[in-house]
Design an enzyme around this catalytic site. Structure first.
Site: not given
Length: 285
Positions: A92, A204
């Site tokens: 992440c 992302c």
């Protein structure tokens, strides 16, 4: 063999005995980390994998740094107490930019983070214009701007922060269609440029899941760059040179933080990625 949803207190009856393998945790706030896991598994298929996703606090892009650090440390601690880890991957971008120092201070196993692939994008661009597509949190954080200053100071960097794209990626894994009109609206600032980015960093881990749709919307020839393959290579090196001897013969397992109907609907997806069971993880704090 039947696959079971489990509540955290039930023995893992679906586990298949095998030779002990190094245990690697891949963690994300949602399912985007599966894109990173898939790259690692492709390079290192014979590991014991744990996938954990924080569906209680998802998405992290809008949370405070203090909250993210405390939350990630608590979750990795809970997994480590169940399965001694050889290595953890924080798949992440948002969590990586703020939580890696705390994780590396607390644990003696290697912790790998994910950062936007600014450096390779700067090398690949032909027109000198690089797009960074990420969450708003990643776009705003000083760490991202330091990467740009260090590796892409001769490029024109166009940044777009979008929480909606994270939701679109999650919905796609739940079997929903991705709206190309929604993507066009999100990408409108680039699509209106006289000379748009020819190289786009997927900053992302959710966004590689939308690669097919992005290529339909972005100008023909646009390159998409992410960190997955580099993370896989780094994981392989660390397992060989620095990881502790933490192994398990259990089957791969996925953990959620709350067993919601939405989480249960992900089980077939997780099975396709090689996780036999989905279990709720008890997290303190």
């Amino acid at each position: 063999m039947a696959t079971k949803l489990q509540d955290g207190n039930t023995p893992c009856l679906a586990a298949t005995p095998s030779e002990p393998r190094p245990t690697v945790l891949v963690f994300d706030s949602g399912v985007g980390g599966l894109s990173v896991y898939d790259e690692i598994r492709h390079l290192l298929p014979d590991l014991h994998y744990i996938y954990a996703f924080d569906n209680v606090a998802f998405p992290y892009g809008e949370k405070s740094e203090e909250f993210i650090v405390e939350r990630v440390v608590a979750i990795v601690t809970a997994v480590q107490e169940r399965y001694p880890l050889a290595l953890a991957v924080v798949a992440c971008n948002t969590a990586s930019t703020v939580s890696l120092p705390a994780l590396r201070e607390k644990f003696d196993f290697p912790v790998v983070g994910v950062v936007p692939a600014i450096k390779p994008a700067a090398r690949l661009t032909a027109n000198g214009i690089v797009g960074l597509l990420a969450t708003r949190g990643t776009v705003k954080r000083s760490y991202t701007h330091e990467l740009i200053a260090r590796f892409a100071n001769e490029c024109q960097i166009e940044m777009l922060g979008s929480a909606e794209m994270v939701e679109l990626a999650e919905a796609k894994l739940h079997g929903e269609d991705v709206s190309l009109d929604a993507l066009k609206r999100i990408l409108r600032p680039w699509l209106r440029m006289k000379e748009p980015p020819d190289t786009v960093v997927l900053g992302c881990t959710h966004f590689p899941l939308l690669q097919e749709e992005l290529l339909q919307v972005l100008p023909e020839g646009t390159r998409l760059v992410d960190s997955g393959a580099a993370i896989a290579r780094r994981t392989a090196w660390l397992l060989e040179h620095e990881a502790p001897d933490a192994k398990s013969a259990d089957a791969n397992i996925a953990f959620c933080m709350a067993m919601t109907p939405e989480a249960e609907q992900l089980l077939p997806v997780l099975q396709r990625y090689g996780f036999e069971t989905l279990e709720k993880l008890a997290v303190l704090g």
